[in-house]
Structure formats: structure tokens, C-alpha cells
Scaffold this motif. Structure first.
Motif, PDB file in Angstrom:
ATOM      1  N   SER A  66       0.994 -12.764   9.885  1.00  0.00           N
ATOM      2  CA  SER A  66       1.034 -13.904   8.970  1.00  0.00           C
ATOM      3  C   SER A  66       1.387 -15.159   9.754  1.00  0.00           C
ATOM      4  CB  SER A  66       2.082 -13.671   7.879  1.00  0.00           C
ATOM      5  OG  SER A  66       3.388 -13.826   8.408  1.00  0.00           O
ATOM      6  N   ALA A  67       1.204 -16.286   9.109  1.00  0.00           N
ATOM      7  CA  ALA A  67       1.721 -17.534   9.659  1.00  0.00           C
ATOM      8  C   ALA A  67       3.247 -17.468   9.582  1.00  0.00           C
ATOM      9  CB  ALA A  67       1.197 -18.720   8.849  1.00  0.00           C
ATOM     10  N   ARG A  68       3.906 -18.227  10.412  1.00  0.00           N
ATOM     11  CA  ARG A  68       5.371 -18.297  10.343  1.00  0.00           C
ATOM     12  C   ARG A  68       5.778 -19.155   9.149  1.00  0.00           C
ATOM     13  NH1 ARG A  68       7.474 -19.369  16.508  1.00  0.00           N
ATOM     14  NH2 ARG A  68       6.344 -17.648  17.475  1.00  0.00           N
ATOM     15  N   ILE A  94       4.188  -8.860  10.393  1.00  0.00           N
ATOM     16  CA  ILE A  94       3.260  -8.192  11.306  1.00  0.00           C
ATOM     17  C   ILE A  94       2.910  -6.833  10.700  1.00  0.00           C
ATOM     18  CG2 ILE A  94       2.941  -7.252  13.641  1.00  0.00           C
ATOM     19  CD1 ILE A  94       3.411 -10.255  13.735  1.00  0.00           C
ATOM     20  N   VAL A  95       1.616  -6.514  10.644  1.00  0.00           N
ATOM     21  CA  VAL A  95       1.179  -5.219  10.121  1.00  0.00           C
ATOM     22  C   VAL A  95       0.284  -4.567  11.169  1.00  0.00           C
ATOM     23  CG1 VAL A  95       0.002  -4.007   8.250  1.00  0.00           C
ATOM     24  CG2 VAL A  95       1.284  -6.110   7.758  1.00  0.00           C
ATOM     25  N   PRO A  96       0.787  -3.506  11.844  1.00  0.00           N
ATOM     26  CA  PRO A  96      -0.042  -2.802  12.826  1.00  0.00           C
ATOM     27  C   PRO A  96      -1.200  -2.078  12.140  1.00  0.00           C
ATOM     28  CG  PRO A  96       2.290  -2.271  13.101  1.00  0.00           C
ATOM     29  CD  PRO A  96       2.148  -2.986  11.800  1.00  0.00           C
ATOM     30  N   THR A  97      -2.379  -2.123  12.763  1.00  0.00           N
ATOM     31  CA  THR A  97      -3.552  -1.418  12.261  1.00  0.00           C
ATOM     32  C   THR A  97      -4.113  -0.562  13.386  1.00  0.00           C
ATOM     33  OG1 THR A  97      -5.131  -3.129  12.929  1.00  0.00           O
ATOM     34  CG2 THR A  97      -4.098  -3.391  10.760  1.00  0.00           C
ATOM     35  N   ASP A  98      -5.288  -0.020  13.180  1.00  0.00           N
ATOM     36  CA  ASP A  98      -5.919   0.757  14.239  1.00  0.00           C
ATOM     37  C   ASP A  98      -6.600  -0.138  15.267  1.00  0.00           C
ATOM     38  OD1 ASP A  98      -7.987  -0.088  12.582  1.00  0.00           O
ATOM     39  OD2 ASP A  98      -9.190   1.698  12.946  1.00  0.00           O
ATOM     40  N   SER A 103      24.264 -13.844   2.717  1.00  0.00           N
ATOM     41  CA  SER A 103      23.532 -13.272   1.575  1.00  0.00           C
ATOM     42  C   SER A 103      22.319 -12.476   2.076  1.00  0.00           C
ATOM     43  CB  SER A 103      23.099 -14.370   0.608  1.00  0.00           C
ATOM     44  OG  SER A 103      22.165 -15.229   1.218  1.00  0.00           O
ATOM     45  N   ILE A 104      21.812 -11.639   1.219  1.00  0.00           N
ATOM     46  CA  ILE A 104      20.628 -10.841   1.557  1.00  0.00           C
ATOM     47  C   ILE A 104      19.398 -11.728   1.415  1.00  0.00           C
ATOM     48  CG2 ILE A 104      19.205  -8.902   0.814  1.00  0.00           C
ATOM     49  CD1 ILE A 104      21.813  -7.513  -0.038  1.00  0.00           C
ATOM     50  N   VAL A 105      18.495 -11.625   2.389  1.00  0.00           N
ATOM     51  CA  VAL A 105      17.265 -12.413   2.384  1.00  0.00           C
ATOM     52  C   VAL A 105      16.109 -11.462   2.090  1.00  0.00           C
ATOM     53  CG1 VAL A 105      15.809 -14.022   3.654  1.00  0.00           C
ATOM     54  CG2 VAL A 105      18.276 -13.930   4.130  1.00  0.00           C
ATOM     55  N   GLN A 106      15.362 -11.741   1.037  1.00  0.00           N
ATOM     56  CA  GLN A 106      14.233 -10.898   0.632  1.00  0.00           C
ATOM     57  C   GLN A 106      12.930 -11.450   1.206  1.00  0.00           C
ATOM     58  OE1 GLN A 106      14.401  -8.063  -1.434  1.00  0.00           O
ATOM     59  NE2 GLN A 106      12.265  -7.774  -0.896  1.00  0.00           N
ATOM     60  N   PHE A 107      12.179 -10.596   1.902  1.00  0.00           N
ATOM     61  CA  PHE A 107      10.870 -10.953   2.445  1.00  0.00           C
ATOM     62  C   PHE A 107       9.818 -10.059   1.812  1.00  0.00           C
ATOM     63  CE2 PHE A 107      13.803 -11.998   5.930  1.00  0.00           C
ATOM     64  CZ  PHE A 107      13.468 -13.313   6.140  1.00  0.00           C
ATOM     65  N   VAL A 108       8.644 -10.620   1.566  1.00  0.00           N
ATOM     66  CA  VAL A 108       7.521  -9.844   1.039  1.00  0.00           C
ATOM     67  C   VAL A 108       6.267 -10.210   1.826  1.00  0.00           C
ATOM     68  CG1 VAL A 108       6.094  -9.290  -0.968  1.00  0.00           C
ATOM     69  CG2 VAL A 108       8.521  -9.799  -1.283  1.00  0.00           C
ATOM     70  N   ILE A 109       5.647  -9.181   2.415  1.00  0.00           N
ATOM     71  CA  ILE A 109       4.347  -9.337   3.066  1.00  0.00           C
ATOM     72  C   ILE A 109       3.297  -8.950   2.032  1.00  0.00           C
ATOM     73  CG2 ILE A 109       2.794  -8.480   4.865  1.00  0.00           C
ATOM     74  CD1 ILE A 109       5.290  -7.845   6.546  1.00  0.00           C
ATOM     75  N   ARG A 110       2.276  -9.783   1.895  1.00  0.00           N
ATOM     76  CA  ARG A 110       1.183  -9.484   0.960  1.00  0.00           C
ATOM     77  C   ARG A 110      -0.140  -9.484   1.716  1.00  0.00           C
ATOM     78  NH1 ARG A 110       4.563 -12.679  -2.117  1.00  0.00           N
ATOM     79  NH2 ARG A 110       5.289 -11.662  -4.020  1.00  0.00           N
ATOM     80  N   ILE A 122       8.882  -7.516  10.512  1.00  0.00           N
ATOM     81  CA  ILE A 122       9.217  -8.892  10.170  1.00  0.00           C
ATOM     82  C   ILE A 122      10.004  -9.425  11.361  1.00  0.00           C
ATOM     83  CG2 ILE A 122      10.488 -10.411   8.618  1.00  0.00           C
ATOM     84  CD1 ILE A 122       9.968  -8.244   6.434  1.00  0.00           C
ATOM     85  N   LEU A 123       9.493 -10.487  11.950  1.00  0.00           N
ATOM     86  CA  LEU A 123      10.150 -11.110  13.100  1.00  0.00           C
ATOM     87  C   LEU A 123      10.909 -12.339  12.621  1.00  0.00           C
ATOM     88  CD1 LEU A 123       7.224 -11.124  15.694  1.00  0.00           C
ATOM     89  CD2 LEU A 123       8.966  -9.382  15.364  1.00  0.00           C
ATOM     90  N   ILE A 124      12.193 -12.396  12.950  1.00  0.00           N
ATOM     91  CA  ILE A 124      13.013 -13.568  12.628  1.00  0.00           C
ATOM     92  C   ILE A 124      13.306 -14.280  13.938  1.00  0.00           C
ATOM     93  CG2 ILE A 124      15.159 -14.420  11.604  1.00  0.00           C
ATOM     94  CD1 ILE A 124      13.370 -12.930   9.609  1.00  0.00           C
ATOM     95  N   ARG A 125      12.950 -15.562  13.986  1.00  0.00           N
ATOM     96  CA  ARG A 125      13.189 -16.372  15.178  1.00  0.00           C
ATOM     97  C   ARG A 125      14.163 -17.489  14.850  1.00  0.00           C
ATOM     98  NH1 ARG A 125       7.662 -15.067  15.455  1.00  0.00           N
ATOM     99  NH2 ARG A 125       7.025 -14.245  17.477  1.00  0.00           N
TER     100      ARG A 125
END
Length: 134
Positions: free
Chosen positions: A124-126, A113-117, A24-31, A53-56
Motif C-alpha cells: 500500500s501507499a504509506r 504489505i501482502v506477500p503473494t506468489d 493506546s492501541i492503534v488499529q490498522f486495516v489492509i483492504r 504492517i511496517l511502522i516507520r
């Protein structure tokens, strides 16, 4: 106006389902939420906001990441979040590894993970989720 690199007035989180069926499709949301009282400037990378989004797997090896093989343009965009405002970045994962192989049932973790300057990206936490047989 506070900048993201100089204030702890934000909350970064990743949401994922607790349990999904294999295939199934897995939905992830970063806030990214501004929990401070002042506006917050985010210096984000990419023409379209780059995020990963890192999946381990259970032992901790990365089996998939959204930006695998991607090149992030050297563009910085400024996004201003007013007090209480939230930026959401979402992605659907089709349960395939970076090599295109379907994953097996088991316990996995996800991290946003959100890259910035800045020198280090925001992370985020795992969060753990279980893939069960179909």
C-alpha cells in the motif's frame, strides 16, 4: 478470471487513525478490493494469510513490523474476490518497537504489505499518523 499478478483491477489500501494518544492501541486495516468487472484470483502466502504492517518513524526507519521474527510457511492459498468484493486484514499495534520498547510521541507512517506468489509483495501507499502525549 484475472490473476492478481496480471491485472491492475484491484485497489490495495491501509487505513489508520490520523491521531492517537501514546500508549493506546492503534488499529490498522489492509483492504484489497476487486475494482474490476471479473473475478480476481489472489495467490496469498501462509496457512493463515500472511501480511505485514511496517511502522516507520519520521526519518523513515522501521521501528516495528508485524512479521518481525516470523516464518511464513511455504503454502500458497487461492482467494477469489468477485467484482466489488473486498478482503480485509486487520491488526492492533500496541505502540512498541520490535525490541519491545514503547515508542515516543511523534509523526509515524504505516504501510501494508501482502506477500503473494509473485516476485514482489503487494504494498500500500504509506499513511501518516501522529502519536501525541497521553
Amino acid at each position: 478470471m484475472d490473476s492478481l499478478s496480471s491485472t491492475p483491477n484491484f485497489r490495495l489500501s491501509l487505513t489508520a487513525p490520523d491521531r492517537v494518544r501514546l500508549g493506546s492501541i492503534v488499529q490498522f486495516v489492509i483492504r484489497i478490493e476487486n475494482v474490476g468487472e471479473a473475478a480476481l484470483e489472489l495467490y496469498l502466502r501462509g496457512r493463515t494469510i500472511a501480511y505485514d504492517i511496517l511502522i516507520r518513524d519520521e526519518p523513515g526507519a522501521v521501528v516495528w513490523n508485524r512479521l518481525h521474527g516470523e516464518i511464513i510457511p511455504g503454502i500458497i492459498q487461492v482467494k477469489v474476490l468477485d467484482s466489488g468484493e473486498t478482503l480485509e486484514l486487520s491488526h492492533e499495534w500496541h505502540q512498541r518497537t520490535n525490541r519491545g520498547v514503547t515508542v515516543v510521541p511523534g509523526l509515524y507512517s504505516a504501510q501494508g504489505i501482502v506477500p503473494t506468489d509473485g516476485p514482489e509483495p503487494l504494498a500500500s501507499a504509506r499513511t501518516q499518523f501522529l502519536i501525541v502525549p497521553a
